[in-house]
Design a protein around this motif. Structure first.
Motif, PDB file in Angstrom:
ATOM      1  N   ASN A 166       0.815  -1.220   0.000  1.00 54.09           N
ATOM      2  CA  ASN A 166       0.000   0.000   0.000  1.00 54.09           C
ATOM      3  C   ASN A 166       0.852   1.276   0.000  1.00 54.09           C
ATOM      4  OD1 ASN A 166      -2.577  -1.257   0.013  1.00 54.09           O
ATOM      5  ND2 ASN A 166      -2.257  -1.781   2.158  1.00 54.09           N
ATOM      6  N   GLN A 167       2.156   1.106  -0.221  1.00 56.99           N
ATOM      7  CA  GLN A 167       3.110   2.199  -0.404  1.00 56.99           C
ATOM      8  C   GLN A 167       3.451   2.980   0.867  1.00 56.99           C
ATOM      9  OE1 GLN A 167       1.348   4.192  -3.891  1.00 56.99           O
ATOM     10  NE2 GLN A 167       2.930   3.185  -5.101  1.00 56.99           N
ATOM     11  N   LEU A 168       3.291   2.361   2.034  1.00 53.07           N
ATOM     12  CA  LEU A 168       3.834   2.944   3.259  1.00 53.07           C
ATOM     13  C   LEU A 168       5.206   2.315   3.433  1.00 53.07           C
ATOM     14  CD1 LEU A 168       3.242   4.776   5.818  1.00 53.07           C
ATOM     15  CD2 LEU A 168       2.836   2.617   7.009  1.00 53.07           C
ATOM     16  N   GLY A 169       6.250   3.145   3.340  1.00 50.43           N
ATOM     17  CA  GLY A 169       7.615   2.642   3.377  1.00 50.43           C
ATOM     18  C   GLY A 169       8.034   2.122   4.743  1.00 50.43           C
ATOM     19  N   CYS A 170       9.096   1.361   4.721  1.00 48.87           N
ATOM     20  CA  CYS A 170       9.624   0.759   5.943  1.00 48.87           C
ATOM     21  C   CYS A 170      10.094   1.838   6.925  1.00 48.87           C
ATOM     22  CB  CYS A 170      10.771  -0.176   5.583  1.00 48.87           C
ATOM     23  SG  CYS A 170      11.265  -1.260   6.919  1.00 48.87           S
ATOM     24  N   GLY A 171      10.640   2.937   6.422  1.00 46.31           N
ATOM     25  CA  GLY A 171      11.061   4.030   7.309  1.00 46.31           C
ATOM     26  C   GLY A 171       9.881   4.631   8.050  1.00 46.31           C
ATOM     27  N   ASP A 172       8.802   4.894   7.323  1.00 42.88           N
ATOM     28  CA  ASP A 172       7.602   5.446   7.973  1.00 42.88           C
ATOM     29  C   ASP A 172       7.023   4.461   8.978  1.00 42.88           C
ATOM     30  OD1 ASP A 172       7.816   7.788   6.536  1.00 42.88           O
ATOM     31  OD2 ASP A 172       6.306   7.225   5.048  1.00 42.88           O
ATOM     32  N   LEU A 173       6.968   3.197   8.596  1.00 42.24           N
ATOM     33  CA  LEU A 173       6.470   2.183   9.509  1.00 42.24           C
ATOM     34  C   LEU A 173       7.359   2.107  10.747  1.00 42.24           C
ATOM     35  CD1 LEU A 173       4.499  -0.041  10.265  1.00 42.24           C
ATOM     36  CD2 LEU A 173       5.848  -1.621   8.835  1.00 42.24           C
ATOM     37  N   ASN A 174       8.665   2.221  10.553  1.00 37.99           N
ATOM     38  CA  ASN A 174       9.567   2.138  11.702  1.00 37.99           C
ATOM     39  C   ASN A 174       9.383   3.317  12.659  1.00 37.99           C
ATOM     40  OD1 ASN A 174      11.718   0.365  12.818  1.00 37.99           O
ATOM     41  ND2 ASN A 174      12.719   2.354  12.935  1.00 37.99           N
ATOM     42  N   ILE A 175       9.048   4.487  12.148  1.00 35.95           N
ATOM     43  CA  ILE A 175       8.752   5.619  13.036  1.00 35.95           C
ATOM     44  C   ILE A 175       7.543   5.280  13.903  1.00 35.95           C
ATOM     45  CG2 ILE A 175       7.921   8.018  13.114  1.00 35.95           C
ATOM     46  CD1 ILE A 175       9.807   8.577  10.731  1.00 35.95           C
ATOM     47  N   LEU A 176       6.545   4.635  13.305  1.00 35.36           N
ATOM     48  CA  LEU A 176       5.373   4.213  14.085  1.00 35.36           C
ATOM     49  C   LEU A 176       5.765   3.173  15.135  1.00 35.36           C
ATOM     50  CD1 LEU A 176       2.767   3.962  11.190  1.00 35.36           C
ATOM     51  CD2 LEU A 176       2.972   5.788  12.902  1.00 35.36           C
ATOM     52  N   ILE A 177       6.678   2.274  14.781  1.00 32.62           N
ATOM     53  CA  ILE A 177       7.155   1.259  15.729  1.00 32.62           C
ATOM     54  C   ILE A 177       7.932   1.941  16.853  1.00 32.62           C
ATOM     55  CG2 ILE A 177       8.608  -0.790  16.045  1.00 32.62           C
ATOM     56  CD1 ILE A 177       5.955  -1.148  14.328  1.00 32.62           C
ATOM     57  N   GLU A 178       8.773   2.913  16.510  1.00 33.19           N
ATOM     58  CA  GLU A 178       9.499   3.659  17.543  1.00 33.19           C
ATOM     59  C   GLU A 178       8.511   4.327  18.506  1.00 33.19           C
ATOM     60  OE1 GLU A 178      13.037   6.034  16.775  1.00 33.19           O
ATOM     61  OE2 GLU A 178      13.091   5.243  14.731  1.00 33.19           O
ATOM     62  N   ARG A 179       7.460   4.908  17.942  1.00 32.79           N
ATOM     63  CA  ARG A 179       6.435   5.539  18.788  1.00 32.79           C
ATOM     64  C   ARG A 179       5.766   4.506  19.686  1.00 32.79           C
ATOM     65  NH1 ARG A 179       1.004   7.060  16.167  1.00 32.79           N
ATOM     66  NH2 ARG A 179       1.079   4.810  16.123  1.00 32.79           N
ATOM     67  N   ASP A 180       5.377   3.367  19.112  1.00 34.27           N
ATOM     68  CA  ASP A 180       4.719   2.310  19.892  1.00 34.27           C
ATOM     69  C   ASP A 180       5.607   1.839  21.034  1.00 34.27           C
ATOM     70  OD1 ASP A 180       2.622   2.440  18.081  1.00 34.27           O
ATOM     71  OD2 ASP A 180       3.071   0.508  17.122  1.00 34.27           O
ATOM     72  N   ARG A 181       6.872   1.625  20.743  1.00 37.35           N
ATOM     73  CA  ARG A 181       7.795   1.123  21.773  1.00 37.35           C
ATOM     74  C   ARG A 181       8.036   2.191  22.836  1.00 37.35           C
ATOM     75  NH1 ARG A 181      12.656  -2.191  19.988  1.00 37.35           N
ATOM     76  NH2 ARG A 181      12.193  -3.263  21.936  1.00 37.35           N
ATOM     77  N   TYR A 182       8.037   3.463  22.436  1.00 40.08           N
ATOM     78  CA  TYR A 182       8.171   4.558  23.402  1.00 40.08           C
ATOM     79  C   TYR A 182       6.967   4.559  24.349  1.00 40.08           C
ATOM     80  CZ  TYR A 182       8.408   9.278  25.289  1.00 40.08           C
ATOM     81  OH  TYR A 182       8.434  10.360  26.141  1.00 40.08           O
ATOM     82  N   LEU A 183       5.771   4.437  23.781  1.00 37.44           N
ATOM     83  CA  LEU A 183       4.558   4.414  24.595  1.00 37.44           C
ATOM     84  C   LEU A 183       4.532   3.221  25.542  1.00 37.44           C
ATOM     85  CD1 LEU A 183       1.897   5.543  21.966  1.00 37.44           C
ATOM     86  CD2 LEU A 183       2.595   6.792  24.031  1.00 37.44           C
ATOM     87  N   ALA A 184       5.084   2.093  25.100  1.00 44.49           N
ATOM     88  CA  ALA A 184       5.098   0.889  25.934  1.00 44.49           C
ATOM     89  C   ALA A 184       6.018   1.044  27.152  1.00 44.49           C
ATOM     90  CB  ALA A 184       5.524  -0.322  25.111  1.00 44.49           C
ATOM     91  N   ARG A 185       7.033   1.903  27.038  1.00 43.58           N
ATOM     92  CA  ARG A 185       7.974   2.051  28.161  1.00 43.58           C
ATOM     93  C   ARG A 185       7.753   3.315  28.988  1.00 43.58           C
ATOM     94  NH1 ARG A 185      11.493   3.255  23.640  1.00 43.58           N
ATOM     95  NH2 ARG A 185      12.406   5.325  23.891  1.00 43.58           N
ATOM     96  N   THR A 186       6.732   4.108  28.635  1.00 42.86           N
ATOM     97  CA  THR A 186       6.420   5.313  29.400  1.00 42.86           C
ATOM     98  C   THR A 186       4.953   5.275  29.808  1.00 42.86           C
ATOM     99  OG1 THR A 186       5.917   6.541  27.378  1.00 42.86           O
ATOM    100  CG2 THR A 186       8.158   6.748  28.229  1.00 42.86           C
ATOM    101  N   SER A 187       4.612   6.125  30.751  1.00 44.49           N
ATOM    102  CA  SER A 187       3.203   6.202  31.152  1.00 44.49           C
ATOM    103  C   SER A 187       2.796   7.670  31.229  1.00 44.49           C
ATOM    104  CB  SER A 187       2.984   5.508  32.498  1.00 44.49           C
ATOM    105  OG  SER A 187       3.747   6.138  33.506  1.00 44.49           O
ATOM    106  N   GLY A 188       1.504   7.911  31.158  1.00 41.29           N
ATOM    107  CA  GLY A 188       0.983   9.270  31.231  1.00 41.29           C
ATOM    108  C   GLY A 188       1.355  10.119  30.037  1.00 41.29           C
ATOM    109  N   VAL A 189       1.504   9.484  28.871  1.00 39.29           N
ATOM    110  CA  VAL A 189       1.955  10.180  27.669  1.00 39.29           C
ATOM    111  C   VAL A 189       1.043   9.831  26.496  1.00 39.29           C
ATOM    112  CG1 VAL A 189       3.852  10.361  26.011  1.00 39.29           C
ATOM    113  CG2 VAL A 189       4.370  10.143  28.417  1.00 39.29           C
TER     114      VAL A 189
END
Length: 157
Positions: free
Chosen positions: A119-142
């Motif tokens: 669907n033309q969402l590149g791996c770099g863009d997807l990885n930014i979303l993964i970075e965000r997800d992993r950040y949210l998983a290790r922080t709270s109240g954000v």
């Protein structure tokens, strides 16, 4: 109220650095950047992915003078992050099997890396979303979003 975080996408960095061919929205991005810095209502995080992609865009410039000028600005920007003088902080991410598995699975997007590629969402863009997800998983109240000009990425941001 939850603290707000925005991950800075490559499209924003390219406009701030005025990378030729990648800065069509320079004035708009600078205005938004100044407003964000003035408001101080969110923390800006610089994903590792955006650093790598921006560096690649600079390295691919055909004009050596432009390449050097952009690389110097980029290095100064990164130096400011290291010195704690930048308006954003580095999102420190651990590249390991769990990160790659999350990338393959598409994180919390509901689609896999393969489906996103189709669907033309590149791996770099997807990885930014993964970075965000992993950040949210290790922080709270954000709450965390992605500051981007990319229409497809903004659907998931």
């Amino acid at each position: 109220m939850a603290r707000r975080v925005e991950f800075v996408d490559t499209s924003i960095l390219c406009n701030l650095l005025k990378i030729p061919g990648k800065c069509q929205d320079h004035a708009k991005v600078v205005e938004e950047y100044q407003a964000k810095c003035h408001a101080r209502d969110c923390d800006l995080l610089l994903p590792v992915t955006a650093i790598i992609e921006t560096g690649n865009h600079i390295a691919q410039l055909s004009d050596g003078r432009q390449r050097r000028a952009c690389a110097q600005l980029f290095a100064a920007m990164l130096r400011a992050v290291v010195d704690g003088e930048a308006p954003w902080a580095l999102n420190e991410v651990e590249w390991n099997a769990a990160h790659l598995q999350s990338l393959i699975n598409g994180g919390r997007t509901g689609s896999t890396l393969i489906e996103h590629a189709c669907n033309q969402l590149g791996c770099g863009d997807l990885n930014i979303l993964i970075e965000r997800d992993r950040y949210l998983a290790r922080t709270s109240g954000v709450t965390a979003t992605v500051w981007t000009l990319d229409e497809l990425l903004s659907c998931y941001a």
